[in-house]
Write a protein that holds these residues in place. Structure first.
Motif, PDB file in Angstrom:
ATOM      1  N   LEU A 172       0.983  -0.883  -0.027  1.00 36.47           N
ATOM      2  CA  LEU A 172       0.271  -0.159  -0.221  1.00 36.47           C
ATOM      3  C   LEU A 172       1.246   1.444  -0.081  1.00 36.47           C
ATOM      4  O   LEU A 172       0.361   2.393  -0.578  1.00 36.47           O
ATOM      5  CB  LEU A 172      -1.041  -0.012   1.128  1.00 36.47           C
ATOM      6  N   GLN A 173       1.643   1.005   1.159  1.00 40.74           N
ATOM      7  CA  GLN A 173       3.002   2.645   1.071  1.00 40.74           C
ATOM      8  C   GLN A 173       3.582   2.616  -0.622  1.00 40.74           C
ATOM      9  O   GLN A 173       3.709   4.189  -1.003  1.00 40.74           O
ATOM     10  CB  GLN A 173       4.421   2.506   2.056  1.00 40.74           C
ATOM     11  N   ARG A 174       3.614   1.550  -1.493  1.00 40.06           N
ATOM     12  CA  ARG A 174       4.644   2.292  -2.801  1.00 40.06           C
ATOM     13  C   ARG A 174       3.143   1.740  -3.766  1.00 40.06           C
ATOM     14  O   ARG A 174       3.767   2.250  -4.865  1.00 40.06           O
ATOM     15  CB  ARG A 174       5.072   0.823  -2.752  1.00 40.06           C
ATOM     16  N   THR A 175       2.443   2.108  -3.445  1.00 39.91           N
ATOM     17  CA  THR A 175       1.256   2.160  -4.921  1.00 39.91           C
ATOM     18  C   THR A 175       0.538   3.889  -5.443  1.00 39.91           C
ATOM     19  O   THR A 175       0.793   3.701  -6.517  1.00 39.91           O
ATOM     20  CB  THR A 175      -0.443   2.358  -3.587  1.00 39.91           C
ATOM     21  N   ASP A 176       1.055   4.432  -4.377  1.00 41.32           N
ATOM     22  CA  ASP A 176       1.452   6.018  -5.393  1.00 41.32           C
ATOM     23  C   ASP A 176       2.315   5.931  -6.296  1.00 41.32           C
ATOM     24  O   ASP A 176       2.301   6.768  -7.328  1.00 41.32           O
ATOM     25  CB  ASP A 176       2.301   6.663  -4.199  1.00 41.32           C
ATOM     26  N   VAL A 177       3.623   5.456  -6.676  1.00 45.67           N
ATOM     27  CA  VAL A 177       4.519   5.064  -7.246  1.00 45.67           C
ATOM     28  C   VAL A 177       3.669   4.321  -8.758  1.00 45.67           C
ATOM     29  O   VAL A 177       3.801   4.986  -9.550  1.00 45.67           O
ATOM     30  CB  VAL A 177       5.573   4.252  -7.583  1.00 45.67           C
ATOM     31  N   ARG A 178       2.948   3.346  -8.197  1.00 47.14           N
ATOM     32  CA  ARG A 178       2.050   2.664  -9.175  1.00 47.14           C
ATOM     33  C   ARG A 178       0.933   3.609 -10.179  1.00 47.14           C
ATOM     34  O   ARG A 178       0.559   3.886 -10.938  1.00 47.14           O
ATOM     35  CB  ARG A 178       1.473   1.750  -8.909  1.00 47.14           C
ATOM     36  N   LEU A 179       0.223   4.300  -9.282  1.00 44.89           N
ATOM     37  CA  LEU A 179      -1.074   5.383  -9.511  1.00 44.89           C
ATOM     38  C   LEU A 179      -0.113   6.650 -10.559  1.00 44.89           C
ATOM     39  O   LEU A 179      -0.325   6.832 -11.492  1.00 44.89           O
ATOM     40  CB  LEU A 179      -1.117   6.069  -7.840  1.00 44.89           C
ATOM     41  N   SER A 180       0.762   7.244 -10.446  1.00 43.13           N
ATOM     42  CA  SER A 180       1.397   8.338 -10.855  1.00 43.13           C
ATOM     43  C   SER A 180       2.051   7.645 -12.249  1.00 43.13           C
ATOM     44  O   SER A 180       2.047   7.875 -13.725  1.00 43.13           O
ATOM     45  CB  SER A 180       2.736   8.632 -10.175  1.00 43.13           C
ATOM     46  N   GLU A 181       2.384   6.278 -12.082  1.00 46.28           N
ATOM     47  CA  GLU A 181       2.537   5.455 -13.939  1.00 46.28           C
ATOM     48  C   GLU A 181       1.546   5.421 -14.099  1.00 46.28           C
ATOM     49  O   GLU A 181       1.813   5.969 -15.887  1.00 46.28           O
ATOM     50  CB  GLU A 181       3.619   4.037 -13.562  1.00 46.28           C
ATOM     51  N   MET A 182       0.415   5.073 -13.830  1.00 48.07           N
ATOM     52  CA  MET A 182      -0.549   5.059 -14.571  1.00 48.07           C
ATOM     53  C   MET A 182      -1.537   6.327 -14.926  1.00 48.07           C
ATOM     54  O   MET A 182      -2.135   6.084 -16.315  1.00 48.07           O
ATOM     55  CB  MET A 182      -1.745   4.273 -13.821  1.00 48.07           C
ATOM     56  N   LEU A 183      -1.780   7.009 -13.997  1.00 47.38           N
ATOM     57  CA  LEU A 183      -1.796   8.725 -14.466  1.00 47.38           C
ATOM     58  C   LEU A 183      -0.814   9.328 -16.165  1.00 47.38           C
ATOM     59  O   LEU A 183      -1.241   9.377 -17.023  1.00 47.38           O
ATOM     60  CB  LEU A 183      -1.564   9.589 -13.320  1.00 47.38           C
ATOM     61  N   GLU A 184       0.282   8.443 -15.501  1.00 49.52           N
ATOM     62  CA  GLU A 184       1.311   8.991 -17.110  1.00 49.52           C
ATOM     63  C   GLU A 184       0.611   9.129 -18.130  1.00 49.52           C
ATOM     64  O   GLU A 184       0.518   9.244 -19.388  1.00 49.52           O
ATOM     65  CB  GLU A 184       2.595   8.953 -16.903  1.00 49.52           C
ATOM     66  N   GLU A 185       1.038   7.768 -18.164  1.00 51.41           N
ATOM     67  CA  GLU A 185      -0.208   6.418 -18.959  1.00 51.41           C
ATOM     68  C   GLU A 185      -2.201   7.314 -19.341  1.00 51.41           C
ATOM     69  O   GLU A 185      -2.222   6.266 -20.660  1.00 51.41           O
ATOM     70  CB  GLU A 185      -0.176   4.659 -18.801  1.00 51.41           C
ATOM     71  N   GLU A 186      -2.403   7.576 -18.786  1.00 48.81           N
ATOM     72  CA  GLU A 186      -3.617   8.319 -18.739  1.00 48.81           C
ATOM     73  C   GLU A 186      -4.354   7.297 -18.650  1.00 48.81           C
ATOM     74  O   GLU A 186      -5.836   6.695 -18.873  1.00 48.81           O
ATOM     75  CB  GLU A 186      -4.034   8.998 -20.077  1.00 48.81           C
ATOM     76  N   ASP A 187      -3.977   6.366 -18.018  1.00 44.57           N
ATOM     77  CA  ASP A 187      -5.112   4.559 -17.595  1.00 44.57           C
ATOM     78  C   ASP A 187      -6.090   5.244 -16.366  1.00 44.57           C
ATOM     79  O   ASP A 187      -5.580   5.011 -14.989  1.00 44.57           O
ATOM     80  CB  ASP A 187      -4.607   3.591 -17.449  1.00 44.57           C
ATOM     81  N   TYR A 188      -6.672   6.152 -16.588  1.00 41.87           N
ATOM     82  CA  TYR A 188      -7.718   6.672 -15.616  1.00 41.87           C
ATOM     83  C   TYR A 188      -8.249   5.702 -14.296  1.00 41.87           C
ATOM     84  O   TYR A 188      -8.549   5.743 -13.406  1.00 41.87           O
ATOM     85  CB  TYR A 188      -8.078   7.616 -15.895  1.00 41.87           C
ATOM     86  N   PRO A 189      -8.889   5.231 -15.519  1.00 44.85           N
ATOM     87  CA  PRO A 189      -9.464   3.989 -14.793  1.00 44.85           C
ATOM     88  C   PRO A 189      -8.877   2.545 -13.729  1.00 44.85           C
ATOM     89  O   PRO A 189      -9.414   2.836 -12.484  1.00 44.85           O
ATOM     90  CB  PRO A 189     -10.524   3.346 -16.149  1.00 44.85           C
ATOM     91  N   GLY A 190      -7.746   2.335 -14.621  1.00 46.48           N
ATOM     92  CA  GLY A 190      -6.927   2.085 -13.433  1.00 46.48           C
ATOM     93  C   GLY A 190      -6.667   2.178 -12.557  1.00 46.48           C
ATOM     94  O   GLY A 190      -6.342   1.659 -11.374  1.00 46.48           O
TER      95      GLY A 190
END
Length: 967
Positions: free
Chosen positions: A180-198
């Motif tokens: 959970l603590q490391r989720t913010d990194v993945r979330l940032s990657e997904m936002l850069e990829e514009e994968d907003y639903p994911g």
């Protein structure tokens, strides 16, 4: 009472009797004497009376233990003591003490059983506690034995195993927390990829997992961090939603909508979307206009970015106005197209969802389906309502831009381009939301009326300049010339697309059908209008050196020997342009040939007769119609100005070639009442006759004069006084027939004008055609009458007739010399007419009118000559008939006009010489076409020798009565 209770507490729990006996003298109130005891026993044992005595005790006695009774009573003693009162008060206190004592004794006796019972329970409890102490002692002893009996190692293993299980569970929890603590990194990657639903799905799952471990202190911080991340995702989602407004991408928008659906904010997303579209319109137009303003301003220090959009529009220069308008409309089109595609996406998505729901009908999903249906309906209504709102914003922005610059000094093509763009924009608006674009129409109408007044005023001045410099030379055009061949009238061929001509449309737009949004949905922009190519502007209407080809030049001199040789133009000229008598229904071949010969067209093909000025007027009409066709609300103003062009041309031709007061006074009706009314109207409404007037006139007069044009003046290069050129006949033919040609073009355009004219203003158009356009051909008579009046020397003929002796005594077989002289004049006229026809084709109606005028004037001159006769015999009358018959016979060989004009006018006058007195009076009343002098001569010469003076006076009075209405 409280003192008694405290006393009982201090004494312990004993029998009532013991308790009473144990009361010390101090603690007891005092020891009762025998007498007092006796009295006490003698006191009534009435409980009520006893209670009343107790109630009479003062409250202070029940206060607390520290109360000093003796001190209290001593302080209450009066200053003067009375033994009797003291004894009475003492007795009262004794009674109260006895009542209290008795009450206490009663209460003690009453509670004696309960006291005994409670005492037994206390004793039993004491025994139970002693037993418990023994059991505890035994338990501790047994525990010591167990501790010594089991090994501490076994118990340690069990404890370690339990601790291991706890630690394994803790490790799993810690690993989950670490993830959970490391989720913010993945979330940032997904936002850069514009994968907003994911990203939202992952964030929601993390929040759910975090709620499971909320008992850990570190999770509370993680929860707040996840919440912040979710808010950040929503912000980025809002930014992604705003990008849709300018460049719609299906995949991008699908992701955004899925993301908002996961958040449960579908309705909020739609509200935000409309806000973004509104903001996008504002930002787009501001940036476009700002770019052009800064580009044109150069390196000035003006901070244009701080200006309001309305003020910014006023800084647009004339050179950058049209490119900026085009870019503005392109940018707004992109916004509207994005909205259109957004609606399409929702329609398709709703259909797909409805299909899925109908195929999977599960009772468990009823609630969710109803909620989705509600969201879809909300989105649909919101999008439908947003159409008009978006379009209104677009209209207001474009209106502000349009009214920010004065377009009155723009070039015509530039202004037409502006109208084209705005018309296309209004077409977009109608397809976008069914709007009639009242805001745009009103703003462009204001600019158009303002522009058109200035433009028309300039064109009228140009027309005056052209007319004053016009030498009335023939402009050589092909016989097949048609105004639709002119570039200005190309738009009439494209009436199905009135807003922008196909030559200005991209190829994709021309080829495809359907709405603009369907045509340009995939690519392109309807406002990417290309300028017409040079090839499109080329007009092949001019003939080479007056001839269209060598073949035509050669055929112009050929003899016409068959009906097929007669061009259609000639036939139409005779049928359409013939004035006066109705056209003959059946025309023989010989007559047609003779008419062809009389149409002085031996060296030119039957091309339209027009001048450069005529062509310029026609081009102006085409330009006016272009503007009117694009902007129908100003149709009346445009048609009104078009009518002024025709009015001014007609007035100029009349002023140059048809105005002659001397011939107007002949009373021959050369100018019809309709023509005179039209000319007077034009002079009053359009012609400024006060060019050198005092400029200090009233403002109203100045405004009225501003709408008028000075009367034109004929160029000094045009000579109308030379007899060799038949007094400028070539110029007169070109001028008059060019006016007739112009009228024919107006007739051709009438259906187009009628189609765009407002219903309330159609009477104006009908009146213009019936009273002005149709009078163009009527101008031939006064124009050519001047030529006919000067071409033949009628005065010389009168002199020759005056030398003839009419009172001969025998019938003559030889006609007089004046007839030959007159015929010679006609032959000379015919020769000069042929000479003129070598320069300019003289149409059949023109030659007919010229011959008709000349013959009519000759016949009237004959009558005038006969009226000048002083003496005349019957043989002289026969000589008159002989002369006239000789004149007719020779004249018929020169002209094809039948019947000979005013033939009856002469014959009737000659025959009147034979009338009797009675017949003469009725004849005078019936023939008012003769002048007073001519009628008087008949009476004096013919009947003078046969009637008396009274009869002559009667006939002269009848002549005077006949002449009076003419005066």
């Amino acid at each position: 009472m409280q003192k008694i209770k405290s006393l009982m507490t201090r004494q312990g729990l004993r029998s009532p009797q013991e308790s009473v006996n144990d009361l010390s003298p101090i603690e007891n109130f005092r020891t009762l004497t025998k007498e007092e005891l006796r009295e006490l026993h003698e006191e009534p044992a009435d409980p009520q009376a006893q209670q009343e005595i107790i109630n009479s005790i003062e409250e202070v006695y029940f206060s607390n233990d520290s109360f000093d009774i003796v001190k209290y009573e001593l302080e209450r003693l009066p200053p003067v003591l009375s033994l009797q009162e003291l004894e009475e008060y003492r007795d009262k206190l004794i009674q109260q003490q006895a009542a209290v004592s008795k009450k206490v004794a009663d209460l003690i006796l009453e509670k004696q059983p309960a006291y005994v019972e409670e005492l037994e329970r206390v004793t039993s409890l004491q025994n139970g506690l002693q037993l418990a102490a023994v059991i505890c002692t035994n338990g501790r002893r047994h525990l010591n034995i167990a501790k010594e009996g089991f090994t501490q190692t076994s118990l340690g293993l069990l404890a370690n195993q339990r601790k291991r299980q706890l630690l394994i569970g803790l490790l799993k929890s810690l690993r989950t927390i670490k993830t959970l603590q490391r989720t913010d990194v993945r979330l940032s990657e997904m936002l850069e990829e514009e994968d907003y639903p994911g990203a939202i799905q992952l964030c929601l799952e993390c929040q759910k997992a975090a709620s499971t471990f909320k008992h850990y202190s570190c999770i509370s911080e993680l929860n707040s961090k996840l919440q912040d991340t979710l808010e950040q995702i929503e912000e980025q989602l809002d930014v992604a939603l705003s990008k849709i407004c300018k460049n719609f991408d299906i995949n991008h928008y699908t992701k955004v909508q899925q993301a908002y659906r996961l958040l449960g904010k579908t309705q909020t997303a739609m509200d935000q979307l409309h806000m973004h579209f509104t903001q996008a319109i504002h930002n787009t137009v501001f940036q476009v206009v700002l770019g052009y303003v800064e580009l044109c301003a150069g390196n000035t220090d003006t901070k244009f970015q701080k200006l309001q959009y309305k003020d910014l529009c006023t800084h647009i220069t004339s050179d950058s106005y049209i490119p900026c308008l085009a870019d503005l409309c392109k940018a707004l089109w992109e916004v509207m197209l994005s909205y259109y595609r957004t609606m399409q996406w929702h329609e398709n998505h709703d259909q797909d969802e409805a299909a899925v729901v109908s195929s999977v009908s599960d009772g468990n999903n009823v609630i969710g389906t109803e909620e989705n249906s509600f969201d879809r309906n909300y989105v649909k209504k919101k999008l439908e309502h947003g159409l008009s709102r978006i379009w209104q914003d677009v209209q207001l922005k474009v209106k502000t831009y349009l009214l920010g610059t004065d377009l009155s000094n723009f070039k015509y093509d530039d202004f037409i381009f502006v109208l084209d763009v705005i018309s296309r924009l209004m077409q977009v608006g109608e397809e976008f939301c069914g709007s009639k674009s009242e805001v745009l129409q009103e703003s462009i109408r204001k600019q158009s009326v303002n522009y058109f007044k200035t433009y028309h005023r300039t064109r009228l001045e140009e027309l005056r300049m052209f007319l004053e410099n016009e030498t009335w030379e023939l402009c050589p055009v092909k016989s097949s010339f048609n105004i639709l061949q002119l570039h200005e009238f190309k738009f009439l061929e494209q009436s199905r697309s009135p807003s922008v001509s196909p030559s200005k449309q991209p190829a994709s737009a021309v080829c495809s059908t359907g709405t603009l949004f369907q045509q340009y949905c995939a690519a392109g922009n309807p406002f990417e209008i290309q300028a017409d190519s040079k090839d499109d502007e080329t007009e092949d209407v001019l003939a080479s050196n007056g001839y269209e080809s060598d073949e035509q030049e050669k055929s112009a001199y050929q003899e016409y020997d068959s009906d097929s040789d007669v061009p259609e133009e000639l036939k139409r000229d005779y049928v359409d342009e013939q004035t006066g008598d109705a056209p003959i229904k059946s025309v023989s071949r010989e007559t047609l040939r003779s008419r062809k010969r009389s149409d002085y067209n031996l060296n030119k093909v039957n091309a339209p007769i027009l001048t450069n000025t005529t062509l310029n007027v026609i081009r102006l009409v085409g330009k006016y119609m272009q503007m009117m066709n694009i902007l129908k609300p100003i149709a009346f103003d445009v048609i009104h100005f078009m009518s002024q062009l025709f009015d001014y041309y007609l007035y100029a031709v009349y002023t140059f070639f048809g105005r002659n007061d001397m011939f107007e006074s002949t009373g021959l009706g050369l100018s019809s009442s309709r023509l005179r009314t039209t000319l007077n109207r034009i002079q009053e409404s359009l012609i400024d006759l006060e060019v050198s007037a005092d400029p200090s006139g009233t403002l109203t007069a100045a405004e009225e004069r501003k709408e008028k044009v000075p009367s034109p003046h004929l160029s000094h290069l045009v000579v109308l006084t030379s007899g060799n050129s038949l007094y400028g006949l070539a110029e007169r033919v070109v001028a008059t027939e060019s006016l007739v040609f112009l009228a024919e073009q107006f007739e051709f355009l009438q259906p187009h004008l009628d189609a765009v004219m407002p219903a309330a203003k159609k009477p104006f158009l009908q009146q213009f055609y019936s009273q002005t356009v149709s009078t163009a051909s009527e101008l031939r008579k006064p124009v050519y009458w001047i030529v006919a009046a000067k071409a033949i020397d009628y005065e010389q003929m009168l002199l020759l007739m005056a030398n003839v002796k009419w009172d001969v005594k025998e019938i003559m077989s030889q006609h007089n010399v004046y007839v030959d002289a007159l015929l010679k004049e006609f032959e000379e006229f015919n020769r000069r007419l042929n000479d003129v026809s070598k320069r300019v084709r003289i149409p059949l109606p023109v030659s007919n009118i010229l011959w008709e005028h000349c013959i009519r004037l000759a016949n009237r001159t004959l009558v005038e000559g006969y009226a000048n006769v002083k003496k005349c015999s019957n043989e002289g009358r026969a000589l008159m008939q002989l002369d006239f018959q000789q004149f007719l016979m020779k004249l018929e060989k020169l002209t094809d006009i039948r019947p000979i004009p005013d033939k009856e006018f002469v014959e009737t006058y000659i025959k009147a010489y034979y009338l009797t007195e009675n017949d003469m009076e009725s004849w005078i009343k019936e023939h008012r076409e003769y002048s007073t002098k001519q009628l008087t001569n008949l009476v004096n010469i013919c009947l003078g020798t046969y009637i008396n003076k009274k009869a002559r006076q009667k006939l002269l009075a009848a002549i005077d009565d006949t002449d009076r209405p003419k005066r």
